[in-house]
Design a protein around this motif. Structure first.
Motif, mmCIF file in Angstrom:
data_model
loop_
_atom_site.group_PDB
_atom_site.id
_atom_site.type_symbol
_atom_site.label_atom_id
_atom_site.label_comp_id
_atom_site.label_asym_id
_atom_site.label_seq_id
_atom_site.Cartn_x
_atom_site.Cartn_y
_atom_site.Cartn_z
ATOM 1 N N VAL A 32 46.033 -65.208 27.733
ATOM 2 C CA VAL A 32 47.494 -65.205 27.597
ATOM 3 C C VAL A 32 48.000 -63.767 27.511
ATOM 4 O O VAL A 32 48.971 -63.397 28.191
ATOM 5 C CB VAL A 32 47.942 -66.032 26.370
ATOM 6 C CG1 VAL A 32 49.398 -65.767 26.030
ATOM 7 C CG2 VAL A 32 47.724 -67.511 26.619
ATOM 8 N N PHE A 33 47.334 -62.944 26.716
ATOM 9 C CA PHE A 33 47.761 -61.541 26.601
ATOM 10 C C PHE A 33 47.543 -60.775 27.908
ATOM 11 O O PHE A 33 48.367 -59.933 28.272
ATOM 12 C CB PHE A 33 47.048 -60.842 25.441
ATOM 13 C CG PHE A 33 47.633 -61.164 24.104
ATOM 14 C CD1 PHE A 33 48.971 -60.926 23.832
ATOM 15 C CD2 PHE A 33 46.843 -61.714 23.112
ATOM 16 C CE1 PHE A 33 49.525 -61.229 22.602
ATOM 17 C CE2 PHE A 33 47.386 -62.021 21.868
ATOM 18 C CZ PHE A 33 48.734 -61.783 21.615
ATOM 19 N N ALA A 34 46.463 -61.063 28.617
ATOM 20 C CA ALA A 34 46.211 -60.376 29.889
ATOM 21 C C ALA A 34 47.279 -60.716 30.921
ATOM 22 O O ALA A 34 47.806 -59.820 31.607
ATOM 23 C CB ALA A 34 44.824 -60.747 30.417
ATOM 24 N N VAL A 35 47.620 -61.985 31.024
ATOM 25 C CA VAL A 35 48.654 -62.384 31.979
ATOM 26 C C VAL A 35 50.024 -61.876 31.538
ATOM 27 O O VAL A 35 50.817 -61.430 32.363
ATOM 28 C CB VAL A 35 48.644 -63.921 32.163
ATOM 29 C CG1 VAL A 35 49.825 -64.392 32.991
ATOM 30 C CG2 VAL A 35 47.327 -64.360 32.801
ATOM 31 N N LEU A 36 50.296 -61.933 30.245
ATOM 32 C CA LEU A 36 51.570 -61.413 29.730
ATOM 33 C C LEU A 36 51.709 -59.921 30.030
ATOM 34 O O LEU A 36 52.770 -59.461 30.473
ATOM 35 C CB LEU A 36 51.665 -61.666 28.226
ATOM 36 C CG LEU A 36 52.950 -61.228 27.546
ATOM 37 C CD1 LEU A 36 54.139 -62.012 28.081
ATOM 38 C CD2 LEU A 36 52.824 -61.396 26.045
ATOM 39 N N TRP A 37 50.625 -59.169 29.839
ATOM 40 C CA TRP A 37 50.670 -57.738 30.138
ATOM 41 C C TRP A 37 50.886 -57.501 31.637
ATOM 42 O O TRP A 37 51.626 -56.602 32.025
ATOM 43 C CB TRP A 37 49.412 -57.033 29.663
ATOM 44 C CG TRP A 37 49.399 -55.596 30.081
ATOM 45 C CD1 TRP A 37 48.569 -55.010 30.977
ATOM 46 C CD2 TRP A 37 50.292 -54.568 29.642
ATOM 47 N NE1 TRP A 37 48.874 -53.689 31.126
ATOM 48 C CE2 TRP A 37 49.943 -53.390 30.310
ATOM 49 C CE3 TRP A 37 51.354 -54.550 28.751
ATOM 50 C CZ2 TRP A 37 50.614 -52.196 30.122
ATOM 51 C CZ3 TRP A 37 52.024 -53.347 28.565
ATOM 52 C CH2 TRP A 37 51.652 -52.192 29.237
ATOM 53 N N GLN A 38 50.254 -58.319 32.467
ATOM 54 C CA GLN A 38 50.429 -58.182 33.912
ATOM 55 C C GLN A 38 51.889 -58.404 34.296
ATOM 56 O O GLN A 38 52.459 -57.636 35.069
ATOM 57 C CB GLN A 38 49.528 -59.179 34.651
ATOM 58 C CG GLN A 38 49.705 -59.201 36.149
ATOM 59 C CD GLN A 38 49.270 -57.935 36.826
ATOM 60 O OE1 GLN A 38 48.513 -57.147 36.297
ATOM 61 N NE2 GLN A 38 49.763 -57.708 38.029
#
Length: 163
Positions: free
Chosen positions: A24-30
């Protein structure tokens, strides 16, 4: 054996929760870096892809353990109890054989194949073999779960509805 399985269950569920939060954090950062900062992150997409591989395979092992996997029991529910138990044992033996041959042996071969010669991911620079290590790990987990189910069925600790 059941105490070891409970420990594995707890570790697996915590690991899956951690991996879900991480993706979730990786996609949110992207998304944030692409649309707010106008400078897309090159590594977050690859992190999300690798995390999805781990979540999918470890989630398959967990769903097998808690009996949330897809199953068709129209035929087996009409069988007598003894045939239902034999069918359940047969199914778990098939899962055990598949897990050992395809996931553990085949996955180990794939890991070794990608570690020698070394294959490195383009954006993150990590070894692809580390990503593929989830295959033998999942095979080990599913094998342990299949063996546990076989033992429980043979000890008559499961009712017909539980499998």
């Amino acid at each position: 054996m059941s105490s070891i399985i409970r420990i594995i269950d707890k570790m697996l569920s915590i690991s899956l929760m951690f991996l879900m939060v991480a993706i979730v954090f990786a996609v949110l950062w992207q998304v944030l870096s692409r649309y707010l900062l106008q400078s897309p992150s090159s590594g977050s997409e690859e992190i999300a892809r690798f995390l999805l591989i781990w979540i999918s395979l470890l989630g398959a092992a967990y769903s097998y353990r808690v009996k949330l996997h897809l199953g068709l029991d129209i035929v087996t529910k009409r069988m007598p109890d003894k045939q239902q138990k034999l069918t359940a044992i047969f199914c778990h033996v098939v899962v055990l054989i598949f897990s050992l041959l395809v996931l553990v042996l085949g996955g180990s071969y794939l890991v070794l194949l990608t570690l020698n010669p070394i294959q490195i991911s383009p954006a993150l620079g990590i070894y692809i073999g580390y990503v593929y290590m989830v295959l033998p790990l999942t095979g080990f987990l599913m094998s342990a779960y299949a063996l546990n189910e076989i033992v429980l069925i043979m000890q008559n600790n499961l009712s017909v509805e539980e499998y």
